[in-house]
Design an enzyme around this catalytic site. Structure first.
Site, short mmCIF file in Angstrom:
data_model
loop_
_atom_site.label_atom_id
_atom_site.label_comp_id
_atom_site.label_asym_id
_atom_site.label_seq_id
_atom_site.Cartn_x
_atom_site.Cartn_y
_atom_site.Cartn_z
N ASP A 18 -22.62 -50.37 -16.15
CA ASP A 18 -23.24 -51.20 -15.12
C ASP A 18 -24.36 -52.07 -15.67
O ASP A 18 -24.80 -51.92 -16.80
CB ASP A 18 -23.76 -50.32 -13.96
CG ASP A 18 -24.39 -49.02 -14.46
OD1 ASP A 18 -24.84 -48.98 -15.62
OD2 ASP A 18 -24.42 -48.05 -13.69
N ASP B 206 -28.65 -39.29 -5.65
CA ASP B 206 -27.80 -39.38 -4.45
C ASP B 206 -26.33 -39.08 -4.79
O ASP B 206 -25.44 -39.30 -3.97
CB ASP B 206 -27.94 -40.75 -3.76
CG ASP B 206 -27.42 -41.90 -4.63
OD1 ASP B 206 -26.99 -41.65 -5.78
OD2 ASP B 206 -27.45 -43.06 -4.15
N HIS C 93 -24.51 -40.49 -7.21
CA HIS C 93 -23.69 -41.61 -7.71
C HIS C 93 -23.33 -41.45 -9.18
O HIS C 93 -24.04 -40.81 -9.95
CB HIS C 93 -24.36 -42.96 -7.45
CG HIS C 93 -25.58 -43.25 -8.28
ND1 HIS C 93 -26.65 -43.96 -7.80
CD2 HIS C 93 -25.92 -42.94 -9.56
CE1 HIS C 93 -27.57 -44.09 -8.73
NE2 HIS C 93 -27.15 -43.48 -9.82
N GLU D 29 -22.60 -46.05 -5.14
CA GLU D 29 -23.48 -45.40 -4.18
C GLU D 29 -22.67 -44.70 -3.08
O GLU D 29 -21.46 -44.96 -2.94
CB GLU D 29 -24.40 -46.46 -3.56
CG GLU D 29 -25.28 -47.18 -4.57
CD GLU D 29 -26.40 -46.30 -5.15
OE1 GLU D 29 -26.23 -45.08 -5.26
OE2 GLU D 29 -27.45 -46.86 -5.51
C1 F6R Z 1 -26.65 -45.88 -15.51
C2 F6R Z 1 -25.82 -45.25 -14.49
C3 F6R Z 1 -26.43 -44.37 -13.45
C4 F6R Z 1 -27.36 -43.32 -14.04
C5 F6R Z 1 -27.98 -42.49 -12.94
C6 F6R Z 1 -28.97 -41.48 -13.49
O1 F6R Z 1 -25.86 -46.65 -16.39
O2 F6R Z 1 -24.66 -45.45 -14.49
O3 F6R Z 1 -25.42 -43.75 -12.72
O4 F6R Z 1 -26.63 -42.50 -14.91
O5 F6R Z 1 -28.63 -43.30 -12.02
O6 F6R Z 1 -30.05 -42.16 -14.05
P1 F6R Z 1 -31.12 -41.39 -14.93
O7 F6R Z 1 -30.39 -40.90 -16.14
O8 F6R Z 1 -32.15 -42.42 -15.29
O9 F6R Z 1 -31.63 -40.28 -14.10
#
Ligand code: F6R
Length: 291
Positions: free
Chosen positions: A67, A136, A138, A143
Site C-alpha cells: 500500500d 482494527d 486490517h 479496513e
Molecule cells: C502497512 C500495512 C498495514 C500495517 C498495519 C500495522 O503496509 O499494510 O496493514 O501492517 O497498519 O501497522 P504497524 O505495524 O505500524 O502497527
C-alpha cells in the site's frame, strides 16, 4: 494456520527473517509481498544484516508493496516508498526495476490499480506475502467492511487507522485519508503468507483474526481461508488467544513432525540459518470494494 509465539519482538523478527531467507534460498528470484509500519522494521533490519554479514542475495528478487498513501510522493519521508527505501532497499542488492510500490501520485488511480494487479500476475504471482495487522484487524489498508474478494484499489482509511498512524506525522490532520492498497483477494492469492504482530494493542485484533469468525469486519480473518499462513506473534500480541496452550503444544511438537516436502522452512526455530548463496485525485476503485 500455524501460530508461533515468541517471547519478544526480537525473536519474532528473527523468525520472520529466517522464513524470508529460506524462501530466497529455495527460489532466488522469489516474488515478495512487503508491508510497512512498525511491525516489520525488525524483520528488515535482520534481512539487511543477513545480506551484509552472510551474503543473503536479493539480486533476482522482485517485491510488491501492499500500500501507499494517496498524495505522498516517493521522496516524501512519510511515504511508504521512502520507508522501504530507507529501511530495506538501499541496504541490499535488489535491482531498482524489480521494486514495485503503489503510486501515491498517479494521474489515474483506476488504471494504476489494474496495472499493479497485472504486474503481480506477470511476475508469476507473490511467493511470500509479509503482513502486519491494524488494531482494527486490517491487512494492507483493507479496513473493516472491505470485500474479502477485493483487488488493488483506493480505500478511505478508518478513523482508528488515522489515529494509529498519526505518530508518523507532525499533526494528526496531516495523515492522508485515502490510500491505495492491494485487496484482500489479491493478498489471498499469495502462495504463502506471514502475518506478524507484536504488542498488547494488537491482541484483540489478533484473537479476532485467528479465532473469530471469517468476517469483513476483521479483514485479517480472511487468512483463515488460506492454506499456508504462519502467524508470528510475541506473547503480548498472543495474550487474548483462547487456544494458546494448543498452539504452544503444536509448536513444541514440531521437531518430531514429518517435514512437509513443499515447504523448505517447516521450523519454528528463531535463529536465521540458511546456506550462503553461490557467488554471484482519488478515483473510485476498479469496481470491487468500496471507496
Ligand atoms: C502497512 C500495512 C498495514 C500495517 C498495519 C500495522 O503496509 O499494510 O496493514 O501492517 O497498519 O501497522 P504497524 O505495524 O505500524 O502497527
Amino acid at each position: 494456520m500455524e501460530v508461533i509465539v515468541h517471547e519478544n519482538y526480537d525473536l519474532v523478527s528473527r523468525a520472520a527473517a529466517a522464513i524470508v531467507a529460506q524462501t530466497l534460498n529455495a527460489k532466488p528470484n522469489a516474488v515478495l509481498g512487503l508491508a510497512t509500519g512498525s511491525t516489520p522494521l525488525g524483520l528488515y533490519q535482520e534481512l539487511v544484516r543477513c545480506h551484509r554479514d552472510e551474503g543473503l542475495d536479493f539480486s533476482q528478487v522482485v517485491t510488491f508493496n501492499l500500500d501507499e498513501y494517496v498524495g505522498l510522493s516517493k521522496n516524501d519521508p512519510r511515504s511508504y516508498y521512502y520507508f522501504m527505501r530507507e529501511n530495506l532497499f538501499r541496504h541490499v542488492n535488489i535491482a531498482p526495476q524489480n521494486i514495485y510500490v503503489p503510486s501515491g501520485t498517479t494521474d489515474n488511480y483506476q488504471a494504476f490499480c489494474t496495472w499493479y494487479e497485472r504486474r503481480i500476475q506477470e511476475s508469476g504471482g507473490i511467493d511470500l506475502q509479509v503482513l502486519g495487522i491494524g488494531s482494527d484487524g486490517h491487512i494492507g489498508f483493507n479496513e473493516p467492511s472491505s470485500s474479502l474478494g477485493s483487488r488493488t484499489r483506493i480505500k478511505t482509511l478508518a478513523r482508528q487507522t488515522i489515529d494509529d498512524n498519526a505518530r508518523f506525522f507532525d499533526r494528526p490532520e496531516d495523515v492522508p485519508i485515502y490510500a491505495i492498497t492491494m485487496g484482500v483477494g489479491t493478498i489471498l492469492e499469495a502462495r504463502q503468507i506471514l502475518l506478524m504482530a507484536n504488542g498488547a494493542k494488537k491482541a484483540p485484533a489478533v484473537a479476532a483474526a485467528i479465532e473469530g469468525p471469517v468476517t469483513s469486519r476483521i479483514t485479517a480473518s480472511a487468512l483463515q481461508m488460506h492454506s499456508d499462513v504462519t502467524c508470528l506473534l510475541d506473547t503480548d500480541a498472543a495474550s487474548q488467544l483462547e487456544m494458546i496452550d494448543y498452539y504452544r503444544w503444536v509448536q513444541a511438537k514440531h521437531p518430531g513432525a514429518p517435514v512437509r516436502a513443499s515447504r523448505p522452512h517447516f521450523s519454528s526455530h528463531p535463529t536465521v540459518r540458511y546456506d550462503a548463496p553461490p557467488a554471484r485525485s482519488p478515483v473510485r476503485s476498479n469496481g470491487v470494494g468500496s471507496l
